[in-house]
Design an enzyme around this catalytic site. Structure first.
Site, short mmCIF file in Angstrom:
data_model
loop_
_atom_site.label_atom_id
_atom_site.label_comp_id
_atom_site.label_asym_id
_atom_site.label_seq_id
_atom_site.Cartn_x
_atom_site.Cartn_y
_atom_site.Cartn_z
CB SER A 41 -0.94 -0.01 1.21
OG SER A 41 -0.24 0.14 2.41
CG HIS A 149 -0.89 -5.59 3.97
ND1 HIS A 149 -0.53 -4.79 5.03
CD2 HIS A 149 -0.32 -5.03 2.88
CE1 HIS A 149 0.21 -3.78 4.60
NE2 HIS A 149 0.34 -3.91 3.29
CD GLN A 157 -2.35 -1.68 4.72
OE1 GLN A 157 -2.58 -1.37 3.56
NE2 GLN A 157 -1.35 -1.17 5.40
CD GLU A 158 -0.64 -2.12 8.77
OE1 GLU A 158 -0.22 -1.59 9.81
OE2 GLU A 158 -0.08 -1.99 7.67
CD GLU A 193 2.28 -5.29 7.62
OE1 GLU A 193 1.92 -5.04 8.77
OE2 GLU A 193 2.55 -4.41 6.79
CG ASP A 228 -2.13 1.58 8.46
OD1 ASP A 228 -2.85 2.48 7.99
OD2 ASP A 228 -1.04 1.23 7.95
CD GLU A 269 0.09 3.64 9.96
OE1 GLU A 269 0.44 3.08 11.02
OE2 GLU A 269 0.53 3.30 8.84
CG ASP A 295 2.28 4.98 6.27
OD1 ASP A 295 3.33 5.39 5.75
OD2 ASP A 295 1.87 3.82 6.10
CE LYS A 320 5.09 2.28 6.20
NZ LYS A 320 3.95 2.38 5.27
CG HIS A 348 7.09 -3.84 9.16
ND1 HIS A 348 6.65 -5.13 8.99
CD2 HIS A 348 5.96 -3.11 9.38
CE1 HIS A 348 5.35 -5.18 9.10
NE2 HIS A 348 4.90 -3.98 9.35
NE ARG A 349 6.49 0.37 3.26
CZ ARG A 349 6.26 1.31 2.35
NH1 ARG A 349 7.23 2.16 2.06
NH2 ARG A 349 5.10 1.43 1.75
CB SER A 350 3.31 -5.18 3.65
OG SER A 350 3.38 -4.60 2.37
CE LYS A 371 2.63 0.33 10.56
NZ LYS A 371 1.42 0.58 9.87
#
Ligand code: 2PG
Ligand code: MG
Length: 398
Positions: A41, A149, A157-158, A193, A228, A269, A295, A320, A348-350, A371
């Site tokens: 994303s 994800h 998403q999260e 993730e 998020d 987020e 973000d 990031k 981090h990234r996915s 995160k």
């Protein structure tokens, strides 16, 4: 003078099985390595990464001849590569390419100074935390995955547990325990993730399930909830698609206010799309006891972060490194945000690798939070285990 004697780029795999780059820098017989993650994303204002083959060619043909023989000093190398790239978004050399060199170079310097990476990095941050023995870090574990994800699952998403135990060690093990416990609600799939993926699209069910586990374990004081939303991905230019509903920004805002009253949500987020500063500002003003975090809105970009702070749109930013492409710029943004009282969350990234640089960075800068996914797979566990290693190392210095 510790001169760079060699620079190499190679192709490796990330956690989605997609090729990415690993970079090695050598000086005085000491080698530093870094590998670069990739987002799915991706914010439209992020710096641009290049395909690994092009990045590696840039290293071989352009970067190596320019920096071999120069001092292994990441700040000077960053400056040189930004100049050589010459674009606003690093699309010429590639943000991934430049970042690989930058991080690998910092690792060489740390080794030459005989310091742990977090210790070496801490000299560049103005926060008071560098003197602190204790690591004061909130752990954000993304234990339910949705959106881009996950296949199926919710639109959000999260779903994070936001953990602040007695210390970092307790936070990590408590989070892992809750994650394991959550498996009783979600059998089967995990997402990009490492979070669990419900088989149906219900945006509230994960919050109910997590809340139940928190209540059963009686850890309400230590474990709260976070989301998020990655709302840019749900936005069609006018409305947000959430479940069966198409919501206006105003209706989405009311949804968040209701949700935060019902659940113990302390972290939100990207609640709106990456251009809608105004809705961020209104939500931040209206919601109580909840961080509003940028973000895709801020993309680890100095001017965008500055604008979001001026518009009072955020109380926290996600950082990031590959959104901007050099360690120097990451440091500048963190110092700037912290000075303005904005909470920093290192992320981090996915599509990750086993590189745990962000764990050292989070400790070094005295970030509010980190995160880094669910404690489920190698690339995420690598960060948690590095955090534990740093925790134990610091403790043994007492
Ligand atoms: C996010 C990230 C990491 P991606 O949106 O915050 O969790 O996802 O790396 O896919 O951009
Ligand atoms: Mg995000």
């Amino acid at each position: 003078m510790d001169k760079i004697s060699n620079v190499r780029g190679r192709k490796i795999l990330n956690s989605r099985g997609i090729p990415t780059i690993e970079v090695e820098v050598e000086a005085k017989g000491v080698r530093g390595r870094a590998s670069i993650p990739e987002g799915k994303s991706v914010g439209k204002y992020e710096a641009v990464s290049l395909p690994p083959e092009e990045a590696i060619e840039n290293i071989r043909e352009k970067i190596a001849p320019a920096i071999i023989g120069k001092e292994a000093n990441f700040k000077e190398i960053d400056r040189e590569l930004i100049k050589m790239d010459g674009t606003e978004n690093k699309s010429n050399l590639g943000a991934n390419t430049i970042l690989g060199i930058s991080l690998a170079c910092a690792r060489v310097q740390a080794k030459l100074e005989k310091k742990s990476l977090f210790d070496f990095l801490s000299q560049f941050f103005s926060s008071e935390s560098e003197d602190k023995k204790e690591i004061d870090l909130t752990v954000l574990m993304n234990i339910v995955n949705g959106g881009m994800h996950a296949f199926g699952g919710p639109d959000i998403q999260e779903y994070h547990i936001v953990i602040k135990g007695e210390n970092l060690e307790e936070s990590i093990f408590l989070g892992a325990e809750i994650y394991r416990e959550m498996r009783k609600f979600f059998k089967g799939n995990i997402g990009d993730e490492g979070g669990l993926v419900p088989r149906f699209n219900d945006n509230q069910f994960p919050l109910e399930a997590i809340s139940r586990v928190i209540a059963e374990k009686q850890v309400r004081k230590k474990v709260r909830l976070g989301l998020d939303v990655a709302a840019s991905q749900l936005f069609d230019g006018e409305k947000y698609k959430l479940g069966q509903a198409l919501l206006s920004p105003q209706a989405l805002l009311e949804f968040y206010l209701r949700l935060s009253k019902k659940f113990d949500i302390v972290y939100l987020e990207d609640p709106f799309c990456e251009d809608d500063y105004n809705s961020f500002t209104i939500l931040k003003e209206k919601i109580e006891g909840c961080l509003i975090v940028g973000d895709d809105l801020t993309v680890t970009h100095f001017e965008k972060t500055k604008k979001a702070i001026e518009e009072e749109a955020i109380s926290g930013i996600v950082v990031k490194p590959n959104q901007v492409g050099t360690l120097s710029e990451v440091i500048d943004i963190i110092n700037f945000a912290q000075k303005k009282g904005i909470k920093v969350i290192i992320s981090h990234r996915s599509g990750e690798t086993n590189d745990s640089f962000i764990a050292d960075l989070a400790v070094a800068c005295g970030a509010w939070g980190i995160k880094t996914g669910a404690p489920a797979r190698g690339e995420e566990v690598a960060k948690y285990n590095r955090l534990l290693e740093i925790y134990y190392e610091k403790k043994s210095q007492d």
